[in-house]
Design a protein around this motif. Structure first.
Motif, PDB file in Angstrom:
ATOM      1  N   LEU A  35       0.834  -1.201   0.000  1.00 51.00           N
ATOM      2  CA  LEU A  35       0.000   0.000   0.000  1.00 51.00           C
ATOM      3  C   LEU A  35       0.871   1.254   0.000  1.00 51.00           C
ATOM      4  N   GLY A  36       1.975   1.201   0.742  1.00 48.78           N
ATOM      5  CA  GLY A  36       2.896   2.327   0.727  1.00 48.78           C
ATOM      6  C   GLY A  36       3.425   2.596  -0.663  1.00 48.78           C
ATOM      7  N   VAL A  37       3.810   1.517  -1.374  1.00 48.11           N
ATOM      8  CA  VAL A  37       4.297   1.660  -2.746  1.00 48.11           C
ATOM      9  C   VAL A  37       3.205   2.234  -3.643  1.00 48.11           C
TER      10      VAL A  37
ATOM     11  N   GLY B  18       1.502   6.086  -7.049  1.00 43.28           N
ATOM     12  CA  GLY B  18       0.241   6.385  -7.714  1.00 43.28           C
ATOM     13  C   GLY B  18      -0.224   5.264  -8.611  1.00 43.28           C
ATOM     14  N   THR B  19      -0.064   4.021  -8.171  1.00 39.04           N
ATOM     15  CA  THR B  19      -0.535   2.866  -8.936  1.00 39.04           C
ATOM     16  C   THR B  19      -1.814   2.327  -8.307  1.00 39.04           C
ATOM     17  N   THR B  20      -2.872   2.251  -9.085  1.00 43.09           N
ATOM     18  CA  THR B  20      -4.207   1.816  -8.664  1.00 43.09           C
ATOM     19  C   THR B  20      -4.900   2.862  -7.802  1.00 43.09           C
ATOM     20  N   VAL B  21      -4.179   3.895  -7.389  1.00 43.09           N
ATOM     21  CA  VAL B  21      -4.720   4.943  -6.525  1.00 43.09           C
ATOM     22  C   VAL B  21      -3.944   6.228  -6.802  1.00 43.09           C
ATOM     23  N   ALA B  22      -4.528   7.365  -6.436  1.00 46.56           N
ATOM     24  CA  ALA B  22      -3.835   8.642  -6.643  1.00 46.56           C
ATOM     25  C   ALA B  22      -2.643   8.769  -5.699  1.00 46.56           C
ATOM     26  N   VAL B  23      -1.615   9.479  -6.137  1.00 49.20           N
ATOM     27  CA  VAL B  23      -0.430   9.709  -5.304  1.00 49.20           C
ATOM     28  C   VAL B  23      -0.827  10.436  -4.020  1.00 49.20           C
ATOM     29  N   ASP B  24      -0.321   9.928  -2.891  1.00 45.72           N
ATOM     30  CA  ASP B  24      -0.581  10.552  -1.590  1.00 45.72           C
ATOM     31  C   ASP B  24       0.630  10.250  -0.704  1.00 45.72           C
ATOM     32  N   GLN B  25       1.568  11.195  -0.618  1.00 46.08           N
ATOM     33  CA  GLN B  25       2.810  10.972   0.115  1.00 46.08           C
ATOM     34  C   GLN B  25       2.569  10.723   1.604  1.00 46.08           C
ATOM     35  N   LYS B  26       1.587  11.388   2.170  1.00 45.82           N
ATOM     36  CA  LYS B  26       1.290  11.205   3.591  1.00 45.82           C
ATOM     37  C   LYS B  26       0.799   9.793   3.867  1.00 45.82           C
ATOM     38  N   GLN B  27      -0.095   9.311   3.016  1.00 50.87           N
ATOM     39  CA  GLN B  27      -0.586   7.938   3.169  1.00 50.87           C
ATOM     40  C   GLN B  27       0.540   6.939   2.949  1.00 50.87           C
ATOM     41  N   ALA B  28       1.379   7.208   1.970  1.00 56.48           N
ATOM     42  CA  ALA B  28       2.501   6.302   1.688  1.00 56.48           C
ATOM     43  C   ALA B  28       3.389   6.165   2.910  1.00 56.48           C
ATOM     44  N   LEU B  29       3.750   7.291   3.516  1.00 57.67           N
ATOM     45  CA  LEU B  29       4.621   7.263   4.689  1.00 57.67           C
ATOM     46  C   LEU B  29       3.976   6.503   5.836  1.00 57.67           C
ATOM     47  N   SER B  30       2.680   6.715   6.026  1.00 61.07           N
ATOM     48  CA  SER B  30       1.963   6.022   7.107  1.00 61.07           C
ATOM     49  C   SER B  30       2.014   4.516   6.928  1.00 61.07           C
ATOM     50  N   TRP B  31       1.798   4.046   5.693  1.00 56.94           N
ATOM     51  CA  TRP B  31       1.803   2.608   5.447  1.00 56.94           C
ATOM     52  C   TRP B  31       3.218   2.035   5.512  1.00 56.94           C
ATOM     53  N   PHE B  32       4.206   2.768   5.046  1.00 56.26           N
ATOM     54  CA  PHE B  32       5.586   2.303   5.167  1.00 56.26           C
ATOM     55  C   PHE B  32       5.979   2.172   6.641  1.00 56.26           C
ATOM     56  N   GLU B  33       5.572   3.115   7.455  1.00 56.76           N
ATOM     57  CA  GLU B  33       5.906   3.070   8.881  1.00 56.76           C
ATOM     58  C   GLU B  33       5.212   1.895   9.566  1.00 56.76           C
ATOM     59  N   ARG B  34       3.971   1.635   9.189  1.00 54.88           N
ATOM     60  CA  ARG B  34       3.259   0.492   9.765  1.00 54.88           C
ATOM     61  C   ARG B  34       3.955  -0.808   9.383  1.00 54.88           C
ATOM     62  N   ALA B  35       4.324  -0.930   8.113  1.00 55.02           N
ATOM     63  CA  ALA B  35       4.985  -2.146   7.643  1.00 55.02           C
ATOM     64  C   ALA B  35       6.345  -2.316   8.320  1.00 55.02           C
ATOM     65  N   ALA B  36       7.091  -1.218   8.446  1.00 53.76           N
ATOM     66  CA  ALA B  36       8.414  -1.291   9.069  1.00 53.76           C
ATOM     67  C   ALA B  36       8.312  -1.722  10.524  1.00 53.76           C
ATOM     68  N   SER B  37       7.318  -1.219  11.231  1.00 56.71           N
ATOM     69  CA  SER B  37       7.153  -1.583  12.636  1.00 56.71           C
ATOM     70  C   SER B  37       6.786  -3.057  12.795  1.00 56.71           C
ATOM     71  N   ALA B  38       6.223  -3.653  11.718  1.00 57.33           N
ATOM     72  CA  ALA B  38       5.885  -5.080  11.736  1.00 57.33           C
ATOM     73  C   ALA B  38       7.049  -5.942  11.259  1.00 57.33           C
ATOM     74  N   GLY B  39       8.200  -5.297  10.996  1.00 54.35           N
ATOM     75  CA  GLY B  39       9.386  -6.045  10.609  1.00 54.35           C
ATOM     76  C   GLY B  39       9.597  -6.201   9.121  1.00 54.35           C
ATOM     77  N   ASN B  40       8.834  -5.471   8.302  1.00 56.75           N
ATOM     78  CA  ASN B  40       8.979  -5.595   6.856  1.00 56.75           C
ATOM     79  C   ASN B  40      10.275  -4.939   6.399  1.00 56.75           C
ATOM     80  N   ARG B  41      11.154  -5.724   5.798  1.00 56.58           N
ATOM     81  CA  ARG B  41      12.478  -5.212   5.420  1.00 56.58           C
ATOM     82  C   ARG B  41      12.407  -4.210   4.277  1.00 56.58           C
TER      83      ARG B  41
END
Length: 309
Positions: free
Chosen positions: A269-271, A276-299
């Motif tokens: 979802l962060g990607v 902006g694939t399948t959805v409009a570009v949203d940098q704030k949403q991207a960062l939120s999802w990357f942070e969630r994934a990282a906290s779950a151990g996603n490399r």
């Protein structure tokens, strides 16, 4: 006037209205199948993997005179649709060294009744298939060859729609239209090895829309499907939603697979929001999802965040 006359008149009046609805339903069912094929049965969404070079086949096992032509025809049908060259090296003296695909026909007593055939893909990184092997029981070659041929090309899911990948296909002795859509999209110039599901879905969807008689209606259905899928996957990644029903029906989903799937989906979802694939570009949403994934151990998410600090 007769009841038959009024029935025919009513059908004629309703037909123009029913046609777009039927077309939309067909498109939506096809899109659902294309989305499901991007999931592993364990409950984890997958990236695109595919062959980048020719496939060199070595055929081994029992009853080969009986099955050889059928297997070769099935594999050539699949590879031709994908535009990948298939070379049979079985009879060459150094076949073992040349082959990057081994297909073995096993005795009927081998494997399991609930899994009469299986494909193993070997890839050092999750983008390019390096080698592969297929096993199928002799008595099940007729219903396994095309199914495993699709897996061979990197299509790993078992969707519920009209495809030979389904556990309950409409037919088993040839590719169905949706299979051909998958293969053309999977090996199109737009598709790249390593793509996330949200990057791959538009490529698959556009190939499907191109086959529909009413392309305008199909495109509208596609856009609605993208929006609803994003909503569902955001709920799934946040731990509130669920995996696609076909994954649960396979009976092979695991708690670990689903846990990992939620982490992977957060990264995907962060990607999607960042690119902006399948959805409009949203940098704030991207960062939120990357942070969630990282906290779950996603490399992948951890690397993405690390590169921007």
């Amino acid at each position: 006037m007769s009841r038959k006359f009024w029935s025919l008149l009513l059908a004629a009046i309703l037909a123009p209205c029913a046609a777009p609805a039927m077309a939309a339903d067909e498109t939506e069912q096809g899109l659902a199948t294309l989305w499901e094929v991007l999931w592993h049965q364990s409950g984890t969404p997958t990236r695109i993997v595919r062959w980048e070079n020719e496939i060199r086949l070595r055929l081994t096992g029992v009853d080969l005179p009986q099955h050889r032509d059928y297997i070769l025809n099935a594999l050539r049908t699949v590879t031709d649709e994908a535009g990948v060259r298939l070379v049979d090296v079985t009879d060459q003296p150094n076949a073992t060294q040349l082959a990057n695909l081994k297909v073995e026909v096993t005795p009927d007593t081998a494997l399991e009744d609930n899994q009469p055939c299986v494909t193993y893909l070997d890839f050092r990184s999750e983008d390019k298939v390096d080698t592969a092997s297929i096993q199928m029981r002799s008595r099940d070659v007729y219903r396994c060859a095309y199914h495993e041929g699709m897996h061979l090309m990197g299509v790993r899911g078992h969707p519920a729609g009209k495809t030979v990948l389904s556990y309950f296909p409409v037919k088993v002795d040839g590719l169905l239209p949706l299979d051909r859509v998958m293969l053309r999209a999977w090996y199109s110039p737009r598709m790249k090895g390593g793509m996330t599901p949200f990057e791959a879905l538009p490529v698959l969807a556009d190939e499907l829309v191109a086959t529909m008689p009413d392309k305008a209606t199909a495109a509208q259905t596609r856009d609605r499907f993208f929006a609803s899928t994003m909503d569902q996957m955001q709920a799934y990644a946040a731990g509130k939603g669920d995996i696609p029903s076909i994954v649960k029906r396979s009976g092979k989903s695991t708690d670990e697979g689903i846990r990992r799937g939620r982490s992977e989906m957060s990264y995907f979802l962060g990607v999607a929001y960042f690119e902006g694939t399948t959805v409009a570009v949203d940098q704030k949403q991207a960062l939120s999802w990357f942070e969630r994934a990282a906290s779950a151990g996603n490399r992948g998410a951890q690397a993405w965040l690390g590169n921007r600090r």
